[in-house]
Design a protein around this motif. Structure first.
Motif, PDB file in Angstrom:
ATOM      1  N   ARG A  77     -16.292  14.593  24.073  1.00 32.61           N
ATOM      2  CA  ARG A  77     -15.997  13.165  23.917  1.00 32.61           C
ATOM      3  C   ARG A  77     -15.072  12.646  25.025  1.00 32.61           C
ATOM      4  O   ARG A  77     -15.199  11.503  25.456  1.00 32.61           O
ATOM      5  CB  ARG A  77     -15.387  12.910  22.542  1.00 32.61           C
ATOM      6  CG  ARG A  77     -15.062  11.456  22.269  1.00 32.61           C
ATOM      7  CD  ARG A  77     -15.660  10.959  20.978  1.00 32.61           C
ATOM      8  NE  ARG A  77     -15.104   9.671  20.572  1.00 32.61           N
ATOM      9  CZ  ARG A  77     -15.507   8.501  21.035  1.00 32.61           C
ATOM     10  NH1 ARG A  77     -16.461   8.449  21.934  1.00 32.61           N
ATOM     11  NH2 ARG A  77     -14.973   7.380  20.596  1.00 32.61           N
ATOM     12  N   SER A  78     -14.136  13.474  25.482  1.00 37.54           N
ATOM     13  CA  SER A  78     -13.243  12.996  26.538  1.00 37.54           C
ATOM     14  C   SER A  78     -14.023  12.702  27.825  1.00 37.54           C
ATOM     15  O   SER A  78     -13.701  11.763  28.544  1.00 37.54           O
ATOM     16  CB  SER A  78     -12.113  13.995  26.809  1.00 37.54           C
ATOM     17  OG  SER A  78     -12.590  15.190  27.377  1.00 37.54           O
ATOM     18  N   ALA A  79     -15.070  13.476  28.101  1.00 45.39           N
ATOM     19  CA  ALA A  79     -15.902  13.215  29.282  1.00 45.39           C
ATOM     20  C   ALA A  79     -16.666  11.903  29.111  1.00 45.39           C
ATOM     21  O   ALA A  79     -16.811  11.130  30.057  1.00 45.39           O
ATOM     22  CB  ALA A  79     -16.870  14.376  29.518  1.00 45.39           C
ATOM     23  N   GLU A  80     -17.152  11.651  27.890  1.00 42.81           N
ATOM     24  CA  GLU A  80     -17.859  10.396  27.627  1.00 42.81           C
ATOM     25  C   GLU A  80     -16.923   9.205  27.829  1.00 42.81           C
ATOM     26  O   GLU A  80     -17.295   8.208  28.459  1.00 42.81           O
ATOM     27  CB  GLU A  80     -18.375  10.366  26.187  1.00 42.81           C
ATOM     28  CG  GLU A  80     -19.464  11.377  25.880  1.00 42.81           C
ATOM     29  CD  GLU A  80     -19.762  11.439  24.386  1.00 42.81           C
ATOM     30  OE1 GLU A  80     -19.482  10.457  23.660  1.00 42.81           O
ATOM     31  OE2 GLU A  80     -20.259  12.485  23.946  1.00 42.81           O
ATOM     32  N   LEU A  81     -15.707   9.308  27.294  1.00 44.99           N
ATOM     33  CA  LEU A  81     -14.767   8.188  27.380  1.00 44.99           C
ATOM     34  C   LEU A  81     -14.255   7.970  28.802  1.00 44.99           C
ATOM     35  O   LEU A  81     -14.077   6.830  29.237  1.00 44.99           O
ATOM     36  CB  LEU A  81     -13.586   8.432  26.432  1.00 44.99           C
ATOM     37  CG  LEU A  81     -13.926   8.380  24.941  1.00 44.99           C
ATOM     38  CD1 LEU A  81     -12.759   8.884  24.109  1.00 44.99           C
ATOM     39  CD2 LEU A  81     -14.307   6.965  24.516  1.00 44.99           C
TER      40      LEU A  81
ATOM     41  N   VAL B 291      -5.047   6.054  33.734  1.00 43.11           N
ATOM     42  CA  VAL B 291      -6.235   6.039  34.585  1.00 43.11           C
ATOM     43  C   VAL B 291      -7.488   5.761  33.756  1.00 43.11           C
ATOM     44  O   VAL B 291      -8.406   5.082  34.208  1.00 43.11           O
ATOM     45  CB  VAL B 291      -6.369   7.387  35.333  1.00 43.11           C
ATOM     46  CG1 VAL B 291      -7.624   7.412  36.195  1.00 43.11           C
ATOM     47  CG2 VAL B 291      -5.138   7.655  36.178  1.00 43.11           C
ATOM     48  N   HIS B 292      -7.513   6.276  32.531  1.00 45.06           N
ATOM     49  CA  HIS B 292      -8.680   6.130  31.644  1.00 45.06           C
ATOM     50  C   HIS B 292      -8.216   5.641  30.266  1.00 45.06           C
ATOM     51  O   HIS B 292      -8.097   6.433  29.327  1.00 45.06           O
ATOM     52  CB  HIS B 292      -9.423   7.469  31.500  1.00 45.06           C
ATOM     53  CG  HIS B 292      -9.878   8.038  32.795  1.00 45.06           C
ATOM     54  ND1 HIS B 292     -10.919   7.494  33.523  1.00 45.06           N
ATOM     55  CD2 HIS B 292      -9.426   9.083  33.520  1.00 45.06           C
ATOM     56  CE1 HIS B 292     -11.087   8.196  34.633  1.00 45.06           C
ATOM     57  NE2 HIS B 292     -10.193   9.155  34.654  1.00 45.06           N
ATOM     58  N   PRO B 293      -7.937   4.345  30.129  1.00 46.72           N
ATOM     59  CA  PRO B 293      -7.390   3.811  28.878  1.00 46.72           C
ATOM     60  C   PRO B 293      -8.238   4.107  27.644  1.00 46.72           C
ATOM     61  O   PRO B 293      -7.713   4.202  26.535  1.00 46.72           O
ATOM     62  CB  PRO B 293      -7.303   2.304  29.132  1.00 46.72           C
ATOM     63  CG  PRO B 293      -7.306   2.161  30.615  1.00 46.72           C
ATOM     64  CD  PRO B 293      -8.074   3.323  31.160  1.00 46.72           C
ATOM     65  N   ARG B 294      -9.552   4.276  27.827  1.00 48.50           N
ATOM     66  CA  ARG B 294     -10.423   4.523  26.668  1.00 48.50           C
ATOM     67  C   ARG B 294     -10.096   5.852  25.983  1.00 48.50           C
ATOM     68  O   ARG B 294     -10.439   6.057  24.821  1.00 48.50           O
ATOM     69  CB  ARG B 294     -11.889   4.493  27.099  1.00 48.50           C
ATOM     70  CG  ARG B 294     -12.330   3.102  27.549  1.00 48.50           C
ATOM     71  CD  ARG B 294     -13.761   3.079  28.035  1.00 48.50           C
ATOM     72  NE  ARG B 294     -14.672   3.525  26.988  1.00 48.50           N
ATOM     73  CZ  ARG B 294     -15.891   4.005  27.216  1.00 48.50           C
ATOM     74  NH1 ARG B 294     -16.344   4.094  28.445  1.00 48.50           N
ATOM     75  NH2 ARG B 294     -16.652   4.377  26.217  1.00 48.50           N
ATOM     76  N   LEU B 295      -9.433   6.761  26.684  1.00 49.27           N
ATOM     77  CA  LEU B 295      -9.080   8.055  26.096  1.00 49.27           C
ATOM     78  C   LEU B 295      -8.040   7.921  24.978  1.00 49.27           C
ATOM     79  O   LEU B 295      -7.877   8.832  24.171  1.00 49.27           O
ATOM     80  CB  LEU B 295      -8.547   9.011  27.161  1.00 49.27           C
ATOM     81  CG  LEU B 295      -9.567   9.532  28.162  1.00 49.27           C
ATOM     82  CD1 LEU B 295      -8.874  10.317  29.267  1.00 49.27           C
ATOM     83  CD2 LEU B 295     -10.597  10.407  27.467  1.00 49.27           C
TER      84      LEU B 295
END
Length: 83
Positions: free
Chosen positions: A9-13, A39-43
């Motif tokens: 899931r972290s790769a998807e987000l 860097v990746h707020p969706r995480l």
């Protein structure tokens, strides 16, 4: 600079499987997570479920101090569901 590896899931987000990030050499695991989320707020949605592996050793998010070396691998491992 560390290599950040994203799984499941972290790769998807994050939208990617790996990248190199510049972070302080001395940083707590929670601060490292916060740097990655910048860097990746969706995480942020998986914060309470995620586990790190730093140099292939599990690290829980918290105030544990990490001494990172250039080129270290940091894996972001969300919970794996299945039966």
């Amino acid at each position: 600079q560390v290599s950040v590896l994203y799984f499941a899931r972290s790769a998807e987000l994050a939208g990617l499987r790996c990248e190199t990030l510049s972070v302080p050499r001395e940083i707590t695991s929670l601060q490292l997570w916060e740097e990655i989320v910048k860097v990746h707020p969706r995480l942020a949605v998986i914060r309470d479920q995620v586990v790190f592996a730093v140099r292939q050793e599990y690290v829980l998010l918290g105030d544990q101090l990490l001494l990172l070396q250039p080129g270290d691998e940091v894996a972001i491992i969300p919970p794996i569901s299945g039966g």
